[in-house]
Design a protein around this motif. Structure first.
Motif, mmCIF file in Angstrom:
data_model
loop_
_atom_site.group_PDB
_atom_site.id
_atom_site.type_symbol
_atom_site.label_atom_id
_atom_site.label_comp_id
_atom_site.label_asym_id
_atom_site.label_seq_id
_atom_site.Cartn_x
_atom_site.Cartn_y
_atom_site.Cartn_z
ATOM 1 N N GLU A 108 0.811 -1.194 -0.238
ATOM 2 C CA GLU A 108 0.031 0.035 -0.013
ATOM 3 C C GLU A 108 0.921 1.318 -0.086
ATOM 4 N N ALA A 109 1.951 1.343 0.704
ATOM 5 C CA ALA A 109 2.917 2.253 0.659
ATOM 6 C C ALA A 109 3.440 2.584 -0.706
ATOM 7 N N GLY A 110 4.032 1.662 -1.233
ATOM 8 C CA GLY A 110 4.622 1.829 -2.626
ATOM 9 C C GLY A 110 3.500 2.257 -3.316
ATOM 10 N N ARG A 111 2.430 1.795 -3.476
ATOM 11 C CA ARG A 111 1.247 2.210 -4.517
ATOM 12 C C ARG A 111 0.692 3.449 -4.197
ATOM 13 N N ASN A 112 0.843 4.042 -2.920
ATOM 14 C CA ASN A 112 0.355 5.215 -2.646
ATOM 15 C C ASN A 112 1.600 6.305 -3.021
ATOM 16 N N GLY A 113 2.808 6.003 -2.987
ATOM 17 C CA GLY A 113 3.771 6.727 -3.210
ATOM 18 C C GLY A 113 3.944 6.808 -4.539
ATOM 19 N N TRP A 114 3.892 5.974 -5.488
ATOM 20 C CA TRP A 114 3.764 5.952 -6.950
ATOM 21 C C TRP A 114 2.666 6.881 -7.646
ATOM 22 N N GLN A 115 1.444 6.631 -6.863
ATOM 23 C CA GLN A 115 0.467 7.503 -7.349
ATOM 24 C C GLN A 115 0.811 9.030 -7.067
ATOM 25 N N THR A 116 1.271 9.194 -5.860
ATOM 26 C CA THR A 116 1.653 10.681 -5.693
ATOM 27 C C THR A 116 2.703 11.073 -6.453
ATOM 28 N N LEU A 117 3.716 10.266 -6.911
ATOM 29 C CA LEU A 117 4.787 10.939 -7.910
ATOM 30 C C LEU A 117 4.039 10.929 -9.242
ATOM 31 N N GLY A 118 3.304 9.973 -9.637
ATOM 32 C CA GLY A 118 2.519 10.534 -10.957
ATOM 33 C C GLY A 118 1.707 11.511 -10.994
ATOM 34 N N ALA A 119 0.724 11.904 -9.820
ATOM 35 C CA ALA A 119 -0.030 13.029 -9.846
ATOM 36 C C ALA A 119 0.840 14.212 -9.838
ATOM 37 N N TYR A 120 2.150 14.221 -9.075
ATOM 38 C CA TYR A 120 2.807 15.244 -8.896
ATOM 39 C C TYR A 120 3.443 15.911 -10.469
ATOM 40 N N SER A 121 4.090 14.801 -11.092
ATOM 41 C CA SER A 121 4.796 14.762 -12.450
ATOM 42 C C SER A 121 3.785 15.581 -13.288
ATOM 43 N N ARG A 122 2.366 15.056 -13.361
ATOM 44 C CA ARG A 122 1.653 15.444 -14.499
ATOM 45 C C ARG A 122 1.040 16.847 -14.019
ATOM 46 N N GLY A 123 0.622 16.925 -12.744
ATOM 47 C CA GLY A 123 0.259 18.299 -12.256
ATOM 48 C C GLY A 123 0.991 19.149 -12.480
ATOM 49 N N TRP B 44 6.859 11.732 2.376
ATOM 50 C CA TRP B 44 5.492 12.115 3.256
ATOM 51 C C TRP B 44 4.444 11.151 3.042
ATOM 52 N N ARG B 45 4.248 10.941 1.829
ATOM 53 C CA ARG B 45 3.023 9.983 1.378
ATOM 54 C C ARG B 45 3.032 8.608 1.975
ATOM 55 N N VAL B 46 4.354 8.158 1.883
ATOM 56 C CA VAL B 46 4.872 6.629 2.243
ATOM 57 C C VAL B 46 4.604 6.617 3.905
ATOM 58 N N ILE B 47 5.244 7.616 4.347
ATOM 59 C CA ILE B 47 5.071 7.621 6.069
ATOM 60 C C ILE B 47 3.994 7.941 6.540
ATOM 61 N N ASP B 48 2.834 8.531 5.983
ATOM 62 C CA ASP B 48 1.526 8.646 6.164
ATOM 63 C C ASP B 48 0.848 7.571 5.980
ATOM 64 N N GLN C 93 1.823 5.018 8.829
ATOM 65 C CA GLN C 93 1.341 5.706 10.142
ATOM 66 C C GLN C 93 -0.106 5.253 10.122
ATOM 67 N N GLN C 94 -0.789 5.380 9.206
ATOM 68 C CA GLN C 94 -2.231 5.123 9.067
ATOM 69 C C GLN C 94 -2.615 3.592 9.382
ATOM 70 N N ARG C 95 -1.667 2.864 8.828
ATOM 71 C CA ARG C 95 -2.043 0.991 8.730
ATOM 72 C C ARG C 95 -1.627 0.657 10.133
ATOM 73 N N ARG C 96 -0.615 1.468 10.650
ATOM 74 C CA ARG C 96 -0.344 1.151 11.954
ATOM 75 C C ARG C 96 -1.566 1.625 13.246
ATOM 76 N N ALA C 97 -1.874 2.641 12.859
ATOM 77 C CA ALA C 97 -3.239 3.144 13.852
ATOM 78 C C ALA C 97 -4.396 2.463 13.531
ATOM 79 N N ALA C 98 -4.669 1.749 12.281
ATOM 80 C CA ALA C 98 -5.918 1.169 12.112
ATOM 81 C C ALA C 98 -5.659 -0.308 12.530
ATOM 82 N N SER C 99 -4.277 -1.123 12.500
ATOM 83 C CA SER C 99 -4.139 -2.025 13.382
ATOM 84 C C SER C 99 -4.299 -2.079 14.861
ATOM 85 N N THR C 100 -3.842 -1.077 15.457
ATOM 86 C CA THR C 100 -3.968 -0.854 17.037
ATOM 87 C C THR C 100 -5.541 -0.886 17.124
#
Length: 366
Positions: free
Chosen positions: A209-224, A347-351, A354-361
């Protein structure tokens, strides 16, 4: 009678000294140690990237272009083209666009680029007259600074050997980036699945999930970023044409390139356009150009960027300034270009983690 040994809580050893410290001091020490380790690691990576500058630039350009061209590859794959053929067509499309735009700009503005430095020099001269007439600065002080700048520019004759080496490095980096771009477009997803297969256990879903979100962020940033830079260049270029400012197309090209360095790039490109307008048509046209630059940048910052960049890509302006400054200090112009997307992806990967860890707890345990 033998002396009694100290209990487990007695003594003055390191553990006892550490336990005796206030919790605020211990927390500050731990956070400071973590920040020192992170800063040292980032500095070491930056120094390695500087030593391997051609390779680092090629890798950064490859990843950026892969994220930018990924929708084109997916479209060709939906048309049932093989992976290799789809990747090759995507690379050829990129080359065609770059060569076509470069040839068009060169044919239209090749004779005008020599005038750019002269126009800027005249703009600086008129700015000097304006400063000396409105501010408590003497002409001798400004003349001394201008003369020093001219002597530095005229006295710095390029070294043929260094120029040839730089040209060779640039050509080699561009060629390496194109080859790596083809392979990443062709086999990038299979490479990522191979990495995920090596991360077995409970961390695999988090990594995926972190890799997928990071890649989507990079794609959105580059195209935007490319879209916003094109809009800035189009708006400022049209304003320069309407105001009859010379060198409108080269200035629009500078604005487009400056759009890839947030905040700082647009400011520098706008200042260059205002100086050329001042030198060519006087202070009235320069003020109108400044108003047009500010209007375009305000529309971009308050309307286009929130719509195009989306919430998960946007960073606070203070974070952007720190990232651009740090990237420039570490790796110069190349660092300024790549610092913001790297920060957004991290930042997207770290976020996500953190969200996955918070959800697991929060999950109920049986």
């Amino acid at each position: 009678m033998a002396a009694e040994e100290p209990g487990p809580t007695g003594g003055t050893g390191p553990r006892q000294t550490w336990a005796a410290l206030p919790w605020l001091v211990r927390t500050a020490v731990l956070w400071s140690a973590c920040l020192v380790v992170i800063a040292a690691g980032l500095y070491l990576l930056g120094r390695i990237a500087v030593l391997l500058a051609p390779l680092a630039i090629a890798l950064a350009a490859t990843i950026f272009l892969t994220a930018l061209l990924d929708p084109v590859l997916l479209l060709l794959r939906r048309l049932r083209l093989p992976a290799a053929l789809a990747a090759l067509c995507t690379v050829l499309l990129l080359l065609g666009i770059l060569v076509g735009v470069g040839a068009l700009v060169w044919n239209l503005t090749a004779s005008q680029f020599d005038q750019l430095s002269q126009e800027l020099t005249q703009g600086v001269e008129r700015s000097r007259d304006f400063v000396t007439s409105t501010l408590p600065v003497t002409e001798a002080q400004l003349d001394r600074l201008v003369d020093q700048a001219r002597e530095g520019l005229s006295g710095s004759s390029p070294d043929p050997v260094a120029g040839a080496r730089t040209a060779t490095e640039v050509f080699g980096s561009a060629l390496l980036a194109l080859v790596l771009l083809f392979f990443l477009l062709k086999d990038g997803r299979s490479m990522w699945h191979w990495v995920l297969s090596r991360a077995s256990g409970p961390n695999q879903p988090v990594l995926a999930e972190a890799g997928r979100n990071g890649w989507q962020t990079l794609g959105a940033y580059s195209r935007g970023t490319m879209f916003i830079a094109a809009i800035d260049a189009l708006g400022i270029g049209l304003a320069l044409v309407v105001l009859r400012v010379p060198l409108a197309l080269p200035l629009a090209l500078i604005t487009f390139l400056g759009g890839f360095v947030p905040i700082i790039g647009a400011t520098v490109a706008g200042a260059v356009a205002v100086l050329v307008a001042l030198a060519a048509n006087g202070p009235t046209t320069a003020l109108l150009t400044l108003a047009a630059v500010i209007a375009v940048q305000q529309i971009e910052g308050n309307l286009l960027e929130p719509l195009v960049m989306k919430r998960q890509v946007r960073l606070h302006p203070a974070v952007i300034l720190v990232a651009v400054t740090a990237g420039t200090l570490i790796a110069g112009i190349a660092g300024a270009f790549v610092s913001v997307p790297i920060t957004a992806v991290l930042w997207r990967v770290i976020d996500t983690v953190q969200q996955r860890r918070a959800a697991s707890t929060l999950l109920p345990t049986e």
